[in-house]
Design a protein around this motif. Structure first.
Motif, PDB file in Angstrom:
ATOM      1  N   THR A  31      53.580  68.717  57.391  1.00 12.44           N
ATOM      2  CA  THR A  31      53.275  69.900  58.178  1.00 12.44           C
ATOM      3  C   THR A  31      53.955  71.147  57.653  1.00 12.44           C
ATOM      4  OG1 THR A  31      55.110  69.360  59.658  1.00 12.44           O
ATOM      5  CG2 THR A  31      52.931  68.560  60.272  1.00 12.44           C
ATOM      6  N   THR A  32      54.519  71.087  56.432  1.00  9.50           N
ATOM      7  CA  THR A  32      55.129  72.272  55.855  1.00  9.50           C
ATOM      8  C   THR A  32      54.064  73.267  55.478  1.00  9.50           C
ATOM      9  OG1 THR A  32      55.055  71.291  53.661  1.00  9.50           O
ATOM     10  CG2 THR A  32      57.046  70.935  54.943  1.00  9.50           C
ATOM     11  N   PRO A  33      54.403  74.605  55.395  1.00 10.79           N
ATOM     12  CA  PRO A  33      53.393  75.622  55.109  1.00 10.79           C
ATOM     13  C   PRO A  33      52.658  75.383  53.806  1.00 10.79           C
ATOM     14  CG  PRO A  33      55.417  76.638  55.895  1.00 10.79           C
ATOM     15  CD  PRO A  33      55.710  75.192  55.672  1.00 10.79           C
ATOM     16  N   ASP A  34      53.280  74.714  52.803  1.00  7.40           N
ATOM     17  CA  ASP A  34      52.644  74.549  51.503  1.00  7.40           C
ATOM     18  C   ASP A  34      51.767  73.308  51.426  1.00  7.40           C
ATOM     19  OD1 ASP A  34      53.763  76.819  50.517  1.00  7.40           O
ATOM     20  OD2 ASP A  34      55.560  75.787  49.750  1.00  7.40           O
ATOM     21  N   ALA A  35      51.774  72.485  52.483  1.00 11.54           N
ATOM     22  CA  ALA A  35      50.967  71.268  52.447  1.00 11.54           C
ATOM     23  C   ALA A  35      49.497  71.637  52.534  1.00 11.54           C
ATOM     24  CB  ALA A  35      51.333  70.350  53.609  1.00 11.54           C
ATOM     25  N   ALA A  36      48.653  70.998  51.687  1.00 14.60           N
ATOM     26  CA  ALA A  36      47.227  71.326  51.666  1.00 14.60           C
ATOM     27  C   ALA A  36      46.518  70.633  52.808  1.00 14.60           C
ATOM     28  CB  ALA A  36      46.616  70.887  50.332  1.00 14.60           C
ATOM     29  N   ALA A  37      45.638  71.384  53.522  1.00 11.69           N
ATOM     30  CA  ALA A  37      44.821  70.782  54.567  1.00 11.69           C
ATOM     31  C   ALA A  37      43.661  70.073  53.905  1.00 11.69           C
ATOM     32  CB  ALA A  37      44.298  71.888  55.498  1.00 11.69           C
ATOM     33  N   GLN A  38      43.350  68.850  54.368  1.00 10.53           N
ATOM     34  CA  GLN A  38      42.259  68.083  53.761  1.00 10.53           C
ATOM     35  C   GLN A  38      41.454  67.413  54.844  1.00 10.53           C
ATOM     36  OE1 GLN A  38      43.370  65.511  50.595  1.00 10.53           O
ATOM     37  NE2 GLN A  38      41.344  64.672  50.338  1.00 10.53           N
ATOM     38  N   THR A  39      40.118  67.447  54.706  1.00 11.24           N
ATOM     39  CA  THR A  39      39.228  66.799  55.652  1.00 11.24           C
ATOM     40  C   THR A  39      38.059  66.214  54.895  1.00 11.24           C
ATOM     41  OG1 THR A  39      37.974  67.096  57.696  1.00 11.24           O
ATOM     42  CG2 THR A  39      37.858  68.871  56.111  1.00 11.24           C
ATOM     43  N   ASP A  40      37.409  65.200  55.473  1.00  7.52           N
ATOM     44  CA  ASP A  40      36.199  64.670  54.858  1.00  7.52           C
ATOM     45  C   ASP A  40      35.071  64.755  55.869  1.00  7.52           C
ATOM     46  OD1 ASP A  40      36.480  62.579  56.620  1.00  7.52           O
ATOM     47  OD2 ASP A  40      37.270  61.175  55.135  1.00  7.52           O
ATOM     48  N   ILE A  41      33.880  64.263  55.478  1.00  9.33           N
ATOM     49  CA  ILE A  41      32.726  64.459  56.324  1.00  9.33           C
ATOM     50  C   ILE A  41      32.812  63.690  57.638  1.00  9.33           C
ATOM     51  CG2 ILE A  41      31.175  64.959  54.424  1.00  9.33           C
ATOM     52  CD1 ILE A  41      30.103  62.122  54.661  1.00  9.33           C
ATOM     53  N   SER A  42      33.684  62.707  57.714  1.00  6.08           N
ATOM     54  CA  SER A  42      33.823  61.979  58.970  1.00  6.08           C
ATOM     55  C   SER A  42      34.992  62.495  59.787  1.00  6.08           C
ATOM     56  CB  SER A  42      34.034  60.486  58.683  1.00  6.08           C
ATOM     57  OG  SER A  42      35.254  60.292  57.995  1.00  6.08           O
ATOM     58  N   GLY A  52      40.536  56.363  42.129  1.00  5.59           N
ATOM     59  CA  GLY A  52      40.842  56.467  40.710  1.00  5.59           C
ATOM     60  C   GLY A  52      40.717  57.873  40.182  1.00  5.59           C
ATOM     61  N   ILE A  53      40.630  58.857  41.061  1.00  5.33           N
ATOM     62  CA  ILE A  53      40.461  60.253  40.664  1.00  5.33           C
ATOM     63  C   ILE A  53      41.784  60.987  40.831  1.00  5.33           C
ATOM     64  CG2 ILE A  53      39.258  62.414  41.157  1.00  5.33           C
ATOM     65  CD1 ILE A  53      36.950  60.707  42.235  1.00  5.33           C
ATOM     66  N   ASP A  54      42.192  61.707  39.817  1.00 10.19           N
ATOM     67  CA  ASP A  54      43.443  62.459  39.840  1.00 10.19           C
ATOM     68  C   ASP A  54      43.301  63.651  40.786  1.00 10.19           C
ATOM     69  OD1 ASP A  54      45.769  63.831  39.415  1.00 10.19           O
ATOM     70  OD2 ASP A  54      45.483  64.098  37.246  1.00 10.19           O
ATOM     71  N   PRO A  55      44.097  63.736  41.853  1.00  9.35           N
ATOM     72  CA  PRO A  55      44.005  64.862  42.790  1.00  9.35           C
ATOM     73  C   PRO A  55      44.220  66.219  42.134  1.00  9.35           C
ATOM     74  CG  PRO A  55      45.345  63.091  43.719  1.00  9.35           C
ATOM     75  CD  PRO A  55      45.108  62.745  42.282  1.00  9.35           C
ATOM     76  N   ALA A  56      44.882  66.259  40.981  1.00  6.51           N
ATOM     77  CA  ALA A  56      45.116  67.530  40.297  1.00  6.51           C
ATOM     78  C   ALA A  56      43.814  68.182  39.850  1.00  6.51           C
ATOM     79  CB  ALA A  56      46.030  67.313  39.088  1.00  6.51           C
ATOM     80  N   THR A  57      42.736  67.390  39.703  1.00  7.51           N
ATOM     81  CA  THR A  57      41.467  67.945  39.244  1.00  7.51           C
ATOM     82  C   THR A  57      40.766  68.769  40.321  1.00  7.51           C
ATOM     83  OG1 THR A  57      40.327  65.896  39.852  1.00  7.51           O
ATOM     84  CG2 THR A  57      41.099  66.099  37.569  1.00  7.51           C
ATOM     85  N   TYR A  58      41.199  68.621  41.577  1.00  5.77           N
ATOM     86  CA  TYR A  58      40.596  69.440  42.636  1.00  5.77           C
ATOM     87  C   TYR A  58      41.679  70.017  43.560  1.00  5.77           C
ATOM     88  CZ  TYR A  58      41.142  65.072  45.309  1.00  5.77           C
ATOM     89  OH  TYR A  58      41.640  63.943  45.908  1.00  5.77           O
ATOM     90  N   ALA A  59      42.839  70.306  42.989  1.00  5.22           N
ATOM     91  CA  ALA A  59      43.954  70.826  43.786  1.00  5.22           C
ATOM     92  C   ALA A  59      43.602  72.173  44.392  1.00  5.22           C
ATOM     93  CB  ALA A  59      45.197  70.948  42.906  1.00  5.22           C
ATOM     94  N   VAL A  81      31.858  64.572  46.400  1.00  3.87           N
ATOM     95  CA  VAL A  81      32.470  65.778  45.832  1.00  3.87           C
ATOM     96  C   VAL A  81      33.802  66.025  46.526  1.00  3.87           C
ATOM     97  CG1 VAL A  81      32.244  68.257  45.466  1.00  3.87           C
ATOM     98  CG2 VAL A  81      30.229  66.799  45.322  1.00  3.87           C
ATOM     99  N   TYR A  82      34.850  66.185  45.726  1.00  6.23           N
ATOM    100  CA  TYR A  82      36.174  66.559  46.230  1.00  6.23           C
ATOM    101  C   TYR A  82      36.401  68.006  45.827  1.00  6.23           C
ATOM    102  CZ  TYR A  82      36.670  61.474  46.390  1.00  6.23           C
ATOM    103  OH  TYR A  82      36.484  60.136  46.630  1.00  6.23           O
ATOM    104  N   GLY A  83      36.720  68.850  46.794  1.00  7.74           N
ATOM    105  CA  GLY A  83      36.898  70.268  46.497  1.00  7.74           C
ATOM    106  C   GLY A  83      38.227  70.807  46.968  1.00  7.74           C
ATOM    107  N   GLY A  84      38.782  71.721  46.183  1.00 13.19           N
ATOM    108  CA  GLY A  84      40.009  72.405  46.557  1.00 13.19           C
ATOM    109  C   GLY A  84      39.779  73.904  46.573  1.00 13.19           C
ATOM    110  N   LEU A  85      40.241  74.574  47.625  1.00 12.33           N
ATOM    111  CA  LEU A  85      40.052  76.019  47.777  1.00 12.33           C
ATOM    112  C   LEU A  85      41.397  76.716  47.873  1.00 12.33           C
ATOM    113  CD1 LEU A  85      37.269  75.866  50.519  1.00 12.33           C
ATOM    114  CD2 LEU A  85      36.902  76.470  48.125  1.00 12.33           C
TER     115      LEU A  85
END
Length: 286
Positions: A31-42, A52-59, A81-85
């Protein structure tokens, strides 16, 4: 600057509403300010460790996941599709996305197997056996069965004067074009079978098969690009993909990474909100 941050925060919330089935739940996370929020379609927690996908590719500051089926040659193909904004400029968001194309890889033999050329002079039929990702390329293994015929007056295949089957290994790559990834054939290695194959080499017919695979196969791939399956409402954000290509999901799995940006101007936010009103997601006072 405070206003632009407010716009971005509002737009991120709108994006999450737009994603089908997302709701308002987020993953269990720091819950720190720098933690990335993540959600999926469910709307439930998901773990990249199992993909097996490196999270750095969509950070990114915010992360989303979308799974959807897209028809290719009337065959349903699942994409994830994994997306990072994250903030890019006062009016644009930086978008990093990684597409899991292992569903396409599995269905590729079914999609690609079939006639490659059916002219009156030659008919070439491809049979694809296996598709494997190697670093930033894709290796396609199969065979090509070709027959050469004389044209009739009606420009139809006539008397057959030669036929041969060759084993084929093609190497393809993908590049970003517009909002899609377009595959192209980098090279083809043909191995003629048996005595007839040797004769086809002697008369230069193997080269003609090679040229046909490069030309017709290239035309097919160019007319069937792979586009990230984003919600229709996302189009108003005008995503622009600047770079990307195929990537291996070890071992041998096919994926693709893209990097770009999306419009988050005030006009865009108003258009998104108007779209939400039409969908009945938001209500506005008259």
């Amino acid at each position: 600057m405070a206003s632009s941050r407010l716009n971005k925060g509002l737009l991120i919330g709108v994006i999450f509403v737009l994603l089908p089935g997302c709701g308002s739940k987020a993953q269990d996370q720091d819950t720190t300010p720098d933690a990335a929020a993540q959600t999926d379609i469910s709307g439930s927690a998901s773990s990249s460790a199992t993909t097996g996908i490196d999270p750095a590719t969509y950070a990114g500051r915010f992360q989303i996941k979308l799974t959807k089926e897209v028809p290719l040659r009337d065959i349903p193909v699942p994409f994830t599709v994994y997306g990072g904004l994250e903030e890019s400029s006062p009016t644009r968001l930086r978008l990093r996305a990684f597409m899991d194309l292992r569903g396409l890889q599995e269905k590729a033999p079914q999609i690609l197997t079939g006639p490659l050329e059916e002219s009156c002079k030659r008919q070439i039929y491809l049979e694809i056996r296996d598709v494997t990702a190697i670093n930033d390329t894709v290796k396609v293994e199969g065979s090509a069965r070709a027959q050469f015929t004389r044209c009739t007056r009606q420009e139809e295949p006539g008397i057959r004067y030669f036929g041969a089957t060759v084993d084929a290994v093609a190497v393809a790559k993908a590049k970003v074009e517009g909002q899609c990834l377009t595959f192209s054939i980098e090279s083809v290695d043909l191995s003629p079978r048996g005595f007839i194959g040797g004769v086809s080499n002697l008369f230069g017919l193997t080269n003609r098969i090679n040229e046909a695979v490069l030309e017709k196969g290239g035309e097919f791939l160019a007319s069937h690009p792979v586009c990230p399956p984003l919600p229709e409402e996302f189009s108003v954000l005008d995503p622009i993909y600047e770079s990307g290509g195929t990537r291996e999901i070890a071992p041998g799995g096919m994926g693709a990474a893209v990097v770009g940006s999306a419009d988050v101007s005030a006009e865009t936010i108003v258009n998104v909100l108007g779209g939400l009103k039409e969908l009945g997601v938001l209500e506005f006072a008259e």
